[in-house]
Structures are given as C-alpha cells and as structure tokens.
Design a protein around this motif. Structure first.
Motif, PDB file in Angstrom:
ATOM      1  N   ILE A  74       1.108  -1.399   0.313  1.00 33.83           N
ATOM      2  CA  ILE A  74      -0.029   0.314   0.119  1.00 33.83           C
ATOM      3  C   ILE A  74       0.916   1.054   0.235  1.00 33.83           C
ATOM      4  CG2 ILE A  74      -1.608  -0.892   1.372  1.00 33.83           C
ATOM      5  CD1 ILE A  74      -1.196   0.449   3.729  1.00 33.83           C
ATOM      6  N   GLY A  75       2.328   1.027  -0.334  1.00 28.46           N
ATOM      7  CA  GLY A  75       3.032   2.193  -0.225  1.00 28.46           C
ATOM      8  C   GLY A  75       2.748   2.834   0.808  1.00 28.46           C
ATOM      9  N   MET A  76       3.350   2.158   2.022  1.00 27.06           N
ATOM     10  CA  MET A  76       4.288   2.735   3.433  1.00 27.06           C
ATOM     11  C   MET A  76       5.472   3.308   3.333  1.00 27.06           C
ATOM     12  SD  MET A  76       2.356   0.054   6.212  1.00 27.06           S
ATOM     13  CE  MET A  76       3.384   1.079   7.936  1.00 27.06           C
ATOM     14  N   LEU A  77       5.672   3.947   4.195  1.00 28.31           N
ATOM     15  CA  LEU A  77       6.753   5.263   4.204  1.00 28.31           C
ATOM     16  C   LEU A  77       7.213   4.780   5.552  1.00 28.31           C
ATOM     17  CD1 LEU A  77       5.358   8.350   2.874  1.00 28.31           C
ATOM     18  CD2 LEU A  77       7.178   6.777   1.380  1.00 28.31           C
ATOM     19  N   GLY A  78       8.997   4.775   5.821  1.00 25.41           N
ATOM     20  CA  GLY A  78       9.264   4.798   7.001  1.00 25.41           C
ATOM     21  C   GLY A  78      11.005   5.023   6.479  1.00 25.41           C
ATOM     22  N   LYS A  79      11.562   5.768   7.883  1.00 30.82           N
ATOM     23  CA  LYS A  79      12.999   5.876   7.861  1.00 30.82           C
ATOM     24  C   LYS A  79      13.565   5.236   8.780  1.00 30.82           C
ATOM     25  CE  LYS A  79      13.133   9.391   4.377  1.00 30.82           C
ATOM     26  NZ  LYS A  79      13.801  10.783   4.659  1.00 30.82           N
ATOM     27  N   LYS A  80      15.418   5.054   9.068  1.00 34.76           N
ATOM     28  CA  LYS A  80      15.483   4.872  10.770  1.00 34.76           C
ATOM     29  C   LYS A  80      15.078   6.278  11.408  1.00 34.76           C
ATOM     30  CE  LYS A  80      18.045   0.891   9.400  1.00 34.76           C
ATOM     31  NZ  LYS A  80      17.868  -0.246  10.272  1.00 34.76           N
ATOM     32  N   PRO A  81      14.777   5.791  12.943  1.00 33.31           N
ATOM     33  CA  PRO A  81      15.311   4.811  13.301  1.00 33.31           C
ATOM     34  C   PRO A  81      14.019   3.322  12.920  1.00 33.31           C
ATOM     35  CG  PRO A  81      14.669   6.315  15.378  1.00 33.31           C
ATOM     36  CD  PRO A  81      14.938   6.811  13.642  1.00 33.31           C
ATOM     37  N   ASP A  82      14.611   2.333  13.503  1.00 34.54           N
ATOM     38  CA  ASP A  82      13.769   1.211  12.911  1.00 34.54           C
ATOM     39  C   ASP A  82      12.501   0.661  13.278  1.00 34.54           C
ATOM     40  OD1 ASP A  82      16.161   0.347  11.652  1.00 34.54           O
ATOM     41  OD2 ASP A  82      16.284  -1.338  12.993  1.00 34.54           O
ATOM     42  N   PRO A  83      12.339   1.376  14.545  1.00 32.95           N
ATOM     43  CA  PRO A  83      10.471   1.395  14.675  1.00 32.95           C
ATOM     44  C   PRO A  83       9.745   1.942  13.787  1.00 32.95           C
ATOM     45  CG  PRO A  83      11.623   2.060  16.947  1.00 32.95           C
ATOM     46  CD  PRO A  83      12.790   2.240  15.601  1.00 32.95           C
ATOM     47  N   HIS A  84      10.438   3.477  13.140  1.00 36.29           N
ATOM     48  CA  HIS A  84       9.363   3.799  12.511  1.00 36.29           C
ATOM     49  C   HIS A  84      10.057   3.536  10.878  1.00 36.29           C
ATOM     50  CE1 HIS A  84       8.072   7.110  14.605  1.00 36.29           C
ATOM     51  NE2 HIS A  84       9.345   6.986  15.645  1.00 36.29           N
ATOM     52  N   ILE A  85      10.329   2.682  10.939  1.00 34.09           N
ATOM     53  CA  ILE A  85      10.340   1.376   9.195  1.00 34.09           C
ATOM     54  C   ILE A  85       9.271   0.004   9.430  1.00 34.09           C
ATOM     55  CG2 ILE A  85      11.716  -0.137   7.861  1.00 34.09           C
ATOM     56  CD1 ILE A  85      13.817   0.967   9.034  1.00 34.09           C
ATOM     57  N   ARG A  86       9.080   0.417  11.066  1.00 32.86           N
ATOM     58  CA  ARG A  86       8.233  -1.084  11.373  1.00 32.86           C
ATOM     59  C   ARG A  86       6.338  -0.252  11.537  1.00 32.86           C
ATOM     60  NH1 ARG A  86      13.061  -4.326  14.881  1.00 32.86           N
ATOM     61  NH2 ARG A  86      14.183  -4.190  12.682  1.00 32.86           N
ATOM     62  N   GLU A  87       5.910   0.568  10.892  1.00 31.23           N
ATOM     63  CA  GLU A  87       4.896   0.854  11.748  1.00 31.23           C
ATOM     64  C   GLU A  87       3.913   0.297  10.809  1.00 31.23           C
ATOM     65  OE1 GLU A  87       6.471   5.741  11.355  1.00 31.23           O
ATOM     66  OE2 GLU A  87       5.232   5.702  10.125  1.00 31.23           O
ATOM     67  N   PRO A  88       2.196   1.341  12.082  1.00 36.85           N
ATOM     68  CA  PRO A  88       0.920   0.227  11.912  1.00 36.85           C
ATOM     69  C   PRO A  88       0.477   0.218  10.560  1.00 36.85           C
ATOM     70  CG  PRO A  88       1.082   2.199  13.782  1.00 36.85           C
ATOM     71  CD  PRO A  88       2.171   2.489  13.599  1.00 36.85           C
ATOM     72  N   PHE A  89      -0.280  -1.125  10.286  1.00 35.69           N
ATOM     73  CA  PHE A  89      -0.431  -0.962   9.599  1.00 35.69           C
ATOM     74  C   PHE A  89      -2.093   0.286   8.355  1.00 35.69           C
ATOM     75  CE2 PHE A  89      -2.967  -3.038   5.555  1.00 35.69           C
ATOM     76  CZ  PHE A  89      -2.128  -3.190   4.808  1.00 35.69           C
ATOM     77  N   LEU A  90      -2.152   0.395   7.762  1.00 36.49           N
ATOM     78  CA  LEU A  90      -3.165   1.328   8.147  1.00 36.49           C
ATOM     79  C   LEU A  90      -3.940   0.274   6.702  1.00 36.49           C
ATOM     80  CD1 LEU A  90      -0.749   3.129   8.019  1.00 36.49           C
ATOM     81  CD2 LEU A  90      -2.584   4.761   6.858  1.00 36.49           C
ATOM     82  N   TRP A  91      -5.196  -0.089   7.261  1.00 36.71           N
ATOM     83  CA  TRP A  91      -6.339  -1.062   7.269  1.00 36.71           C
ATOM     84  C   TRP A  91      -7.172   0.040   6.237  1.00 36.71           C
ATOM     85  CZ3 TRP A  91      -5.083  -5.694   6.227  1.00 36.71           C
ATOM     86  CH2 TRP A  91      -4.340  -6.578   6.712  1.00 36.71           C
ATOM     87  N   LYS A  92      -7.693   1.382   7.140  1.00 36.35           N
ATOM     88  CA  LYS A  92      -9.259   1.868   6.663  1.00 36.35           C
ATOM     89  C   LYS A  92      -8.945   3.558   7.256  1.00 36.35           C
ATOM     90  CE  LYS A  92     -12.370  -1.792   7.729  1.00 36.35           C
ATOM     91  NZ  LYS A  92     -13.806  -2.168   8.593  1.00 36.35           N
ATOM     92  N   ALA A  93      -9.327   3.984   6.718  1.00 28.57           N
ATOM     93  CA  ALA A  93      -8.907   4.754   7.469  1.00 28.57           C
ATOM     94  C   ALA A  93      -9.433   5.305   8.809  1.00 28.57           C
ATOM     95  CB  ALA A  93     -10.335   6.584   7.374  1.00 28.57           C
ATOM     96  N   ARG A  94      -8.488   6.128   9.382  1.00 25.84           N
ATOM     97  CA  ARG A  94      -7.895   6.313  10.526  1.00 25.84           C
ATOM     98  C   ARG A  94      -9.488   6.050  11.554  1.00 25.84           C
ATOM     99  NH1 ARG A  94      -4.153  10.452  13.450  1.00 25.84           N
ATOM    100  NH2 ARG A  94      -5.998  11.803  12.405  1.00 25.84           N
ATOM    101  N   GLU A  95     -10.292   7.126  11.573  1.00 25.80           N
ATOM    102  CA  GLU A  95     -11.970   7.287  12.328  1.00 25.80           C
ATOM    103  C   GLU A  95     -12.592   5.884  12.184  1.00 25.80           C
ATOM    104  OE1 GLU A  95     -12.748   8.736   8.409  1.00 25.80           O
ATOM    105  OE2 GLU A  95     -10.870   8.668   9.694  1.00 25.80           O
TER     106      GLU A  95
END
Length: 519
Positions: free
Chosen positions: A374-395
């Motif tokens: 789904i084109g997720m983004l992320g850069k170091k440090p590692d936790p921000h390469i491993r951010e939550p998957f976006l299934w639906k709009a946040r609400e």
C-alpha cells in the motif's frame, strides 16, 4: 535452482503448461503449490499488523482475521518477525524459546493461526534467533552468577586482562553498529561477548549442550507447533568472522537435525555480506537472502543503468551454482531493517511500481514486506520502518495498532488498503497484478535467466526467462526519458505493460520507468 527441480513432477507439469493455451489457471495453482522454490513470502511484524483486543498492539488473532488479505494478494507463505517472549518491542532478544509473547496471544492462538493459514495454502515461517538470547533469559541469569554455575558455559566469557585490547575497540559491520562486543555484567573481572549489544549475549556453540538445546527448540516448533520453517537471524555470527568454516559446519549440522523432524523444512538464512561470503552457507542454509538485489536495484535507478541489476543477478546465480545446485535465492526489495522502498526511491510512484515489476520478473523467491503493497513510508530509526498497517481511514480503523506514533505512514501520506482496493491504479492492485502475472507464467516463476546484450540504451534492462516451451522477453526502462528499442526477434504479444510501454511498428516504445513483457 534446486538439484531436484528438473525431476520434480510439478516442474515437469509446469513445462507442459508453459506450452498450453489454457495454462493460466492450472499454472497458477501448481506454482502456488511449489513453494518455496517459486513462492512469494510476505513478512509480518505482528506488533504493527492488526489489534483485536484493544491494547494497541497487534496480535496473533489479528493475523488470523487478515489471512485472507495475504491470500488475496497472492502470497504463498508468511514470515513472522520474532513472536517469542522478550523485553523489547522488536523481540530479537528472547527470554523463552517455547512460548508466544503474551502481548501477541498464546500458543493455542498460534496453533490456530497455523491451521487457518494452511487451510488457505499459506505456509508459516517464524524468526528463530539463536545467535544470542536476552540478558534476561533464565540461562544468562544463571550464567552470570559465577564461573561454577552450570549455565556459565552457555555463553562466551573472558577475563578483562585477556581482552584488554578489544574492550574499547569500535567495530562497525554491515549488520551491526555496536561499538563494543565485550560487556561487563558487574560480577568481578569477567566479561561476556555480545556481538550486537550487551542486552543480547551470544550463545557458546562450542558447548554441545547449547547445540542440543537449540535442536530441541527447533524440533518443538516443527513437531509440536507445526511451523513450516525458520528464518535464521544473524546466521553469519554463530561463530566470529574468523571462524567462518565453523559457521558453515554448524548450519549443515542444524539442517540435518531439522530434516530428521521434517524432511521438507524450509530454512532461510540472514547472511549479510557479498556473494563470496554468502555462498559457502548454502549447503547448510539452502535459502539465503539476496541483499545485493535490494541495493543494486536502488543503484540501477540512481544511475539509470538498466543492465546493472540484471548482470549482478546473473553473476550471483552463476556463482551459487558453482557451490551447489541445491539453493533458493530469496530476493528482496525491502525488509524491516532498511528504509521503506518508497522512501528510498524518493517517493516516486513510477519508480516504486517499476521496482516491483522488476522483482516479480526476475529469478528468485521474492519476499514482500508488509505495508509495501500500500506504499507505506518509513525511515530509520528502526521503529519507524515498522509503523502500523493502515487498513481503513483512521476513524473507521478499529484494529489499527497504536503502540507507536507514526511519523511517516499516516492518513495524510498513505492511502489505506480499503480505499486502494477500489482504485485500479493503486499500489495494492499493482502488486496483485504482478503477483498474478508471476503465478500464471511459469517462465517468470522458475525459468532460466538469459541476459540480452544488444546495445540497447543504457537505461534499458533486457533479459529472457525460459522454461519448457514458454519464453518471455522482459524489458525495463529504469531511466526518466522515453527510449525506442528495435527487436531482431519475432515476438507474438505483450503479456504485461507498465506506464504506457507498447510495441509499435516493429519497435518497442518504453516511456520513462516503462516496462514490457513480451511472449
């Protein structure tokens, strides 16, 4: 790729299917059954995947609920990042090798996951971390009590005066930026060895009892739990670098012990180095990650040099073949240790889509990192390469995990999966199309690689994939400008086109980041 490939009945069937006009549905079914040699594995970090109990952390039951996503995407297996109890968020420092981290669920949950995955023809591979334990593991808590403790020799110890020259030595390697390897437990003048950090003391594999413990753990997960294989973390570091032959011997022994339990066990190793260092591990670890693929892919885009990756891949495959014909090349475009692919490509959608087209048309057994589809983004440090998957709009996304505040993959930067499913031009549907292309064309899944060096423009990557009667001609323009390519061969039709690539009056027109697969 494997020594038994050409005598395997499924392989022979695929050759026949490659020449059949009705091959598509049958070939797809058979290729999916031919995991791991031609399969696609989807890497999941449970922590970030889907939360079912409202604690903001992903869990095993969340994966069960989302197994149909993996199946619909077209993947054949899941690799789970560490799932065992650990004091860290990433769980690469284990405290109990025969349990599930309580944040994720329990063993019964995980066994149900395996059962549900297998119903969908999805194999299950787990991360096995045996180079080191946590410094909170019961073995280490005992070991540091003193030299006479029965667990002392489970780890590597030295007196300060014997390692003085190494205590403050700064060692930076490809897979560790740790500044020191010897650590003081605060119990006299003995130091213990931890290649990665002091929180991760290395096990002593010169001790037969340690090897027996590890084999018992592997047997438990294969026999009692029912996993299909292991991803072996830090496989290069069982012994220090100057004992490479001991590393190779250990993995042969490990493989033999695991095959006693399950002759079809899948073992994929993390050996982060150049091909000359990686290849000797193949007799013990028949599948190895191809990190060169990832980095050369990025370099090809940067230099707009199409054949750079094709030549590198051919070079690696030929080199491995010289070691053994029993190997699987585990190709990656990204994983949990590298910045997200879309970031690496400057957030360029055309490059991102072409990168996956290249991965899916090249030889190997591709790995896909969760969220890339789904084109997720992320850069170091590692936790921000491993951010939550976006299934639906946040609400509306009641299962989205919240263990970390995302900095890169947010609703403002990434379109959630539910919306991408409705858009035929989305990353998700692009991934599905390319996986289906691979799964329905045996030449792309298991065919030989033949480079085409015809004096094409520098930006053009050109190669053939062949199996049985099926031969495909693949062209990728990794440059920004349109190019024309004249072909000397009679090609019947295009089976895939990206970004407006097409045949016109006997020529191939490749726009910037355009790709074409011809039959």
């Amino acid at each position: 790729m494997l020594k038994n490939l050409k005598t395997n009945p499924i392989y022979l069937l695929l050759i026949l299917l490659a020449g059949c006009s009705t091959k598509t549905e049958k070939a797809s079914k058979e290729i999916k059954n031919y995991w791991p040699e031609a399969g696609i594995t989807y890497e999941i970090f449970i922590q970030s995947y889907y939360d079912t109990d409202g604690d903001s952390i992903g869990d095993v039951n969340g994966v069960i609920q989302k197994l149909d996503h993996v199946r619909d995407l077209g993947a054949n297996a899941i690799w789970f990042m560490p799932i065992m109890p650990s004091p860290s968020y990433h769980k690469y420092d284990v405290t109990d090798y025969k349990a599930i981290h309580p944040d994720y669920g329990n063993m019964e949950d995980f066994k149900r996951l395996i059962e549900e995955a297998h119903k969908r023809d999805i194999k299950v591979v787990i991360d096995m971390i045996i180079n080191h334990t946590s410094d909170e593991h019961p073995w280490f808590l005992e070991a540091k009590k003193g030299r006479d403790n029965p667990y002392r020799d489970y780890y590597v110890w030295a007196q300060a005066d014997t390692i003085q020259d190494y205590l403050d030595k700064k060692t930076i390697t490809l897979d560790s930026d740790n500044i020191r390897q010897w650590h003081d437990p605060g119990k006299g003048n003995d130091y213990y060895y931890g290649f990665f950090t002091g929180d991760m003391p290395d096990l002593n594999f010169d001790n037969p009892k340690v090897r027996e413990e590890i084999y018992d753990i592997g047997e438990y997960w294969l026999e009692e739990v029912g996993v299909d294989g292991f991803r072996l973390d830090a496989a290069k570091h069982i012994y220090p670098d100057d004992r490479a032959e001991d590393n190779h011997a250990f993995w042969k022994e490990f493989r033999a012990e695991m095959e006693k339990v399950n002759p079809d066990v899948y073992l994929v190793g993390e050996v982060y180095d150049m091909k000359e260092v990686v290849a000797p591990y193949l007799p013990g670890l028949p599948a190895l990650f191809n990190f060169d693929f990832h980095y050369t892919l990025l370099e090809a885009f940067e230099k707009q040099d199409g054949m750079l990756l094709a030549r590198k891949q051919k070079e690696i495959l030929d080199y491995y073949q010289g070691i053994t014909d029993d190997f699987i090349d585990a190709t990656i475009s990204s994983n949990h240790d590298q910045p997200r692919l879309l970031n690496e490509l400057g957030k360029d959608e055309n490059k991102m889509k072409q990168a996956i087209a290249i991965l899916m048309t090249m030889p190997g057994a591709p790995y896909l990192y969760y969220g890339e589809e789904i084109g997720m983004l992320g850069k170091k440090p590692d936790p921000h390469i491993r951010e939550p998957f976006l299934w639906k709009a946040r609400e509306k996304d009641e299962g989205r995990t919240k263990w970390i505040q995302p900095e890169f993959s947010t609703d403002k930067t990434v379109t959630p999966l539910s919306q991408q499913k409705e858009n035929p031009n989305s990353y998700y549907n692009h991934y599905k199309t390319l996986i289906e292309l691979r799964n329905t064309n045996p030449a792309l899944a298991i065919g030989e690689l033949e480079l085409v060096e015809n004096g094409f423009p520098k930006a053009v990557m050109a190669f053939k994939r062949k199996v049985g009667e099926q031969e495909l001609f693949v062209l990728h323009n990794v440059g920004e400008n349109e190019v024309e390519v004249e072909l000397a061969e009679n090609l019947h039709k295009a089976v895939y086109a990206l970004n407006g690539a097409a045949m016109k009056e006997g020529k191939v027109i490749l726009p910037g980041n355009g790709s074409l697969v011809l039959e």
